[in-house]
Design a protein around this motif. Structure first.
Motif, PDB file in Angstrom:
ATOM      1  N   ASP A 179      44.811 -10.370 -36.349  1.00 28.52           N
ATOM      2  CA  ASP A 179      43.684  -9.770 -35.640  1.00 28.52           C
ATOM      3  C   ASP A 179      42.589  -9.394 -36.615  1.00 28.52           C
ATOM      4  O   ASP A 179      42.637  -9.758 -37.802  1.00 28.52           O
ATOM      5  CB  ASP A 179      44.133  -8.563 -34.808  1.00 28.52           C
ATOM      6  CG  ASP A 179      44.604  -7.402 -35.689  1.00 28.52           C
ATOM      7  OD1 ASP A 179      44.625  -7.554 -36.937  1.00 28.52           O
ATOM      8  OD2 ASP A 179      44.936  -6.347 -35.133  1.00 28.52           O
ATOM      9  N   ASN A 180      41.591  -8.650 -36.156  1.00 36.03           N
ATOM     10  CA  ASN A 180      40.410  -8.332 -36.955  1.00 36.03           C
ATOM     11  C   ASN A 180      40.748  -7.468 -38.165  1.00 36.03           C
ATOM     12  O   ASN A 180      40.050  -7.493 -39.169  1.00 36.03           O
ATOM     13  CB  ASN A 180      39.367  -7.628 -36.079  1.00 36.03           C
ATOM     14  CG  ASN A 180      38.061  -7.404 -36.804  1.00 36.03           C
ATOM     15  OD1 ASN A 180      37.637  -8.236 -37.596  1.00 36.03           O
ATOM     16  ND2 ASN A 180      37.424  -6.281 -36.555  1.00 36.03           N
ATOM     17  N   THR A 181      41.826  -6.685 -38.079  1.00 37.85           N
ATOM     18  CA  THR A 181      42.215  -5.819 -39.188  1.00 37.85           C
ATOM     19  C   THR A 181      43.050  -6.549 -40.237  1.00 37.85           C
ATOM     20  O   THR A 181      43.428  -5.947 -41.234  1.00 37.85           O
ATOM     21  CB  THR A 181      43.029  -4.624 -38.647  1.00 37.85           C
ATOM     22  OG1 THR A 181      44.239  -5.101 -38.043  1.00 37.85           O
ATOM     23  CG2 THR A 181      42.217  -3.852 -37.604  1.00 37.85           C
ATOM     24  N   GLY A 182      43.345  -7.814 -40.024  1.00 35.75           N
ATOM     25  CA  GLY A 182      44.174  -8.575 -40.937  1.00 35.75           C
ATOM     26  C   GLY A 182      45.660  -8.436 -40.672  1.00 35.75           C
ATOM     27  O   GLY A 182      46.481  -9.013 -41.387  1.00 35.75           O
ATOM     28  N   THR A 183      46.010  -7.683 -39.635  1.00 31.03           N
ATOM     29  CA  THR A 183      47.419  -7.501 -39.289  1.00 31.03           C
ATOM     30  C   THR A 183      47.990  -8.786 -38.684  1.00 31.03           C
ATOM     31  O   THR A 183      47.360  -9.395 -37.814  1.00 31.03           O
ATOM     32  CB  THR A 183      47.587  -6.348 -38.290  1.00 31.03           C
ATOM     33  OG1 THR A 183      47.036  -5.150 -38.858  1.00 31.03           O
ATOM     34  CG2 THR A 183      49.060  -6.125 -37.966  1.00 31.03           C
ATOM     35  N   ILE A 184      49.159  -9.186 -39.141  1.00 30.52           N
ATOM     36  CA  ILE A 184      49.828 -10.358 -38.574  1.00 30.52           C
ATOM     37  C   ILE A 184      50.537  -9.924 -37.296  1.00 30.52           C
ATOM     38  O   ILE A 184      51.536  -9.205 -37.327  1.00 30.52           O
ATOM     39  CB  ILE A 184      50.836 -10.960 -39.563  1.00 30.52           C
ATOM     40  CG1 ILE A 184      50.117 -11.428 -40.844  1.00 30.52           C
ATOM     41  CG2 ILE A 184      51.582 -12.126 -38.928  1.00 30.52           C
ATOM     42  CD1 ILE A 184      51.053 -11.985 -41.893  1.00 30.52           C
ATOM     43  N   LEU A 185      49.997 -10.336 -36.148  1.00 26.02           N
ATOM     44  CA  LEU A 185      50.599  -9.991 -34.865  1.00 26.02           C
ATOM     45  C   LEU A 185      51.874 -10.788 -34.620  1.00 26.02           C
ATOM     46  O   LEU A 185      52.804 -10.284 -33.997  1.00 26.02           O
ATOM     47  CB  LEU A 185      49.602 -10.234 -33.730  1.00 26.02           C
ATOM     48  CG  LEU A 185      48.262  -9.484 -33.837  1.00 26.02           C
ATOM     49  CD1 LEU A 185      47.384  -9.803 -32.635  1.00 26.02           C
ATOM     50  CD2 LEU A 185      48.498  -7.986 -33.938  1.00 26.02           C
ATOM     51  N   PHE A 186      51.909 -12.040 -35.094  1.00 25.25           N
ATOM     52  CA  PHE A 186      53.121 -12.860 -34.969  1.00 25.25           C
ATOM     53  C   PHE A 186      53.065 -13.981 -35.992  1.00 25.25           C
ATOM     54  O   PHE A 186      52.006 -14.560 -36.238  1.00 25.25           O
ATOM     55  CB  PHE A 186      53.238 -13.448 -33.561  1.00 25.25           C
ATOM     56  CG  PHE A 186      54.489 -14.273 -33.381  1.00 25.25           C
ATOM     57  CD1 PHE A 186      55.694 -13.677 -33.072  1.00 25.25           C
ATOM     58  CD2 PHE A 186      54.455 -15.653 -33.547  1.00 25.25           C
ATOM     59  CE1 PHE A 186      56.843 -14.425 -32.923  1.00 25.25           C
ATOM     60  CE2 PHE A 186      55.598 -16.409 -33.404  1.00 25.25           C
ATOM     61  CZ  PHE A 186      56.803 -15.793 -33.087  1.00 25.25           C
ATOM     62  N   SER A 187      54.206 -14.291 -36.583  1.00 20.30           N
ATOM     63  CA  SER A 187      54.319 -15.412 -37.505  1.00 20.30           C
ATOM     64  C   SER A 187      55.751 -15.925 -37.423  1.00 20.30           C
ATOM     65  O   SER A 187      56.683 -15.223 -37.805  1.00 20.30           O
ATOM     66  CB  SER A 187      53.970 -14.999 -38.929  1.00 20.30           C
ATOM     67  OG  SER A 187      54.102 -16.098 -39.816  1.00 20.30           O
ATOM     68  N   GLY A 188      55.910 -17.126 -36.900  1.00 25.94           N
ATOM     69  CA  GLY A 188      57.242 -17.689 -36.773  1.00 25.94           C
ATOM     70  C   GLY A 188      57.258 -18.853 -35.809  1.00 25.94           C
ATOM     71  O   GLY A 188      56.223 -19.381 -35.424  1.00 25.94           O
ATOM     72  N   VAL A 189      58.441 -19.271 -35.416  1.00 29.35           N
ATOM     73  CA  VAL A 189      58.621 -20.440 -34.554  1.00 29.35           C
ATOM     74  C   VAL A 189      58.972 -19.970 -33.148  1.00 29.35           C
ATOM     75  O   VAL A 189      59.836 -19.105 -32.966  1.00 29.35           O
ATOM     76  CB  VAL A 189      59.740 -21.351 -35.099  1.00 29.35           C
ATOM     77  CG1 VAL A 189      59.955 -22.545 -34.170  1.00 29.35           C
ATOM     78  CG2 VAL A 189      59.395 -21.818 -36.505  1.00 29.35           C
ATOM     79  N   ARG A 190      58.290 -20.520 -32.154  1.00 27.26           N
ATOM     80  CA  ARG A 190      58.621 -20.280 -30.760  1.00 27.26           C
ATOM     81  C   ARG A 190      59.201 -21.551 -30.163  1.00 27.26           C
ATOM     82  O   ARG A 190      58.680 -22.658 -30.398  1.00 27.26           O
ATOM     83  CB  ARG A 190      57.383 -19.852 -29.961  1.00 27.26           C
ATOM     84  CG  ARG A 190      56.782 -18.532 -30.413  1.00 27.26           C
ATOM     85  CD  ARG A 190      57.812 -17.432 -30.522  1.00 27.26           C
ATOM     86  NE  ARG A 190      58.457 -17.147 -29.252  1.00 27.26           N
ATOM     87  CZ  ARG A 190      58.170 -16.115 -28.494  1.00 27.26           C
ATOM     88  NH1 ARG A 190      57.250 -15.250 -28.883  1.00 27.26           N
ATOM     89  NH2 ARG A 190      58.802 -15.926 -27.353  1.00 27.26           N
ATOM     90  N   SER A 191      60.259 -21.407 -29.402  1.00 28.85           N
ATOM     91  CA  SER A 191      60.972 -22.563 -28.859  1.00 28.85           C
ATOM     92  C   SER A 191      60.318 -23.062 -27.575  1.00 28.85           C
ATOM     93  O   SER A 191      59.500 -22.378 -26.956  1.00 28.85           O
ATOM     94  CB  SER A 191      62.424 -22.186 -28.595  1.00 28.85           C
ATOM     95  OG  SER A 191      62.488 -21.100 -27.678  1.00 28.85           O
ATOM     96  N   ALA A 192      60.707 -24.270 -27.168  1.00 29.47           N
ATOM     97  CA  ALA A 192      60.179 -24.865 -25.934  1.00 29.47           C
ATOM     98  C   ALA A 192      60.570 -24.020 -24.730  1.00 29.47           C
ATOM     99  O   ALA A 192      61.681 -23.519 -24.643  1.00 29.47           O
ATOM    100  CB  ALA A 192      60.704 -26.285 -25.774  1.00 29.47           C
ATOM    101  N   GLY A 193      59.626 -23.850 -23.799  1.00 32.52           N
ATOM    102  CA  GLY A 193      59.857 -23.080 -22.593  1.00 32.52           C
ATOM    103  C   GLY A 193      59.612 -21.594 -22.749  1.00 32.52           C
ATOM    104  O   GLY A 193      59.674 -20.865 -21.761  1.00 32.52           O
ATOM    105  N   SER A 194      59.309 -21.112 -23.953  1.00 36.53           N
ATOM    106  CA  SER A 194      59.070 -19.685 -24.158  1.00 36.53           C
ATOM    107  C   SER A 194      57.590 -19.367 -23.984  1.00 36.53           C
ATOM    108  O   SER A 194      56.736 -20.250 -23.919  1.00 36.53           O
ATOM    109  CB  SER A 194      59.540 -19.265 -25.552  1.00 36.53           C
ATOM    110  OG  SER A 194      58.787 -19.948 -26.549  1.00 36.53           O
TER     111      SER A 194
END
Length: 324
Positions: free
Chosen positions: A263-278
């Motif tokens: 986001d604008n503050t440089g915070t990582i909201l999510f980093s990783g792998v999401r599977s099919a259907g999620s």
């Protein structure tokens, strides 16, 4: 001394090129007493992909970017520093055609053949043509209107109000609905231009002579003013509208995809792998920086309740863009 630095650099590159990434990952997993199936469940990937990572079979993944994302997630889960592992992976993949480009260096330049360039150019040309033909016409019309309507400084004559006759006064006193403007006489009297309070404290717009005649006839001046006053329009309260969406970002996946959102503050909201259907739902402070490791795995990308088309930002299955 320079020779020693060169030797150290060569030795470091050689060590990175010969690092057994899969063996390091597997050793760390075994040290934590984790089974392959347990790790696959935690990472939300198939057990075959865990085997591929631990056997250095990175060619079994769709791209080097995808394999890199899995390695990073694996290291984080087993509490292992992923930076030297990823550096060794990049060195080993340097001789091959890599789909991965560093996030900070991914350019957003459009080629001359990009359809967006043609669209923007067409809009700019249309604006130039419109201004070129419309501005002289607008200037000519403005000059004509100024010549036809010269500024006048005529004095405004105050309206004259007629005095009410005896018959109209009787109608007001008896409660008849005769409009105040019908109370007239043949003798014009200059109207008081400013509202002044009478002896009873009632502020009216009637002249002093009219007020005196009304009082002599036993008519309340306030009743005359109230009969001609227009009713005030009701005040309609403003109704605040809440946004129709619940989350700023909502992503639905049709295949496994590595995702990173800041986001604008440089915070990582999510980093990783999401599977099919999620589905991935995120909120933060705009603007957002988004990276999709396998863009074809995204079925729907919805930003603030509206579908967002990121196809123009895709380069070799990697998409990087910013949401304002």
């Amino acid at each position: 001394m320079n020779t020693e630095l060169e030797i150290d650099n060569v030795q470091q590159q050689h060590d990175e090129a010969t690092t057994d990434i899969g063996r390091l990952l597997k050793s760390k997993r075994l040290a934590l007493n984790l089974q392959e199936r347990d790790l696959a469940t935690e990472l939300k990937i198939s057990i075959e992909k865990v085997y591929a990572l631990e056997n250095n079979e990175f060619e079994r993944f769709r791209s080097a970017t995808f394999a890199r994302g899995y390695i990073k997630s694996y290291c984080r889960h087993v509490q292992m520093d992923y930076r030297p592992i990823l550096k060794a992976f990049d060195v080993q993949q340097s001789d091959r055609e890599s789909n991965l480009r560093p996030v900070d260096n991914v350019g957003s330049q459009s080629s001359a053949k990009d359809p967006i360039v043609y669209i923007v150019s067409g809009i700019l040309i249309a604006i130039v043509v419109f201004v070129a033909f419309w501005w002289p016409t607008f200037t000519a019309e403005s000059e004509t209107e100024s010549a036809a309507n010269p500024q006048q400084t005529e004095s405004v004559q105050e309206p004259v109000e007629d005095l009410p006759d005896e018959q109209d006064l009787d109608m007001v006193a008896s409660g008849s609905e005769a409009p105040a403007e019908e109370i007239s006489d043949t003798t014009p009297v200059e109207q008081v231009t400013t509202s002044q309070p009478d002896d009873s404290g009632v502020v009216t717009g009637l002249s002093a002579e009219t007020i005196a005649l009304l009082e002599d006839a036993g008519v309340d001046p306030e009743a005359v003013v109230a009969a001609t006053r227009e009713p005030e329009a009701p005040v309609v309260p403003e109704i605040s509208q809440e946004p129709a969406y619940r989350n700023d970002i909502e992503v639905r996946f049709s295949a496994d995809c590595w995702v990173e959102v800041r986001d604008n503050t440089g915070t990582i909201l999510f980093s990783g792998v999401r599977s099919a259907g999620s589905t991935l739902k995120l909120d933060g402070e705009a603007p957002y920086k988004v990276v999709l490791g396998y863009a074809r795995g995204v079925k729907d990308f919805i930003y603030k309740g509206e579908s967002f088309d990121f196809s123009s930002y895709v380069r070799k299955d990697l998409a990087r863009f910013e949401l304002n």
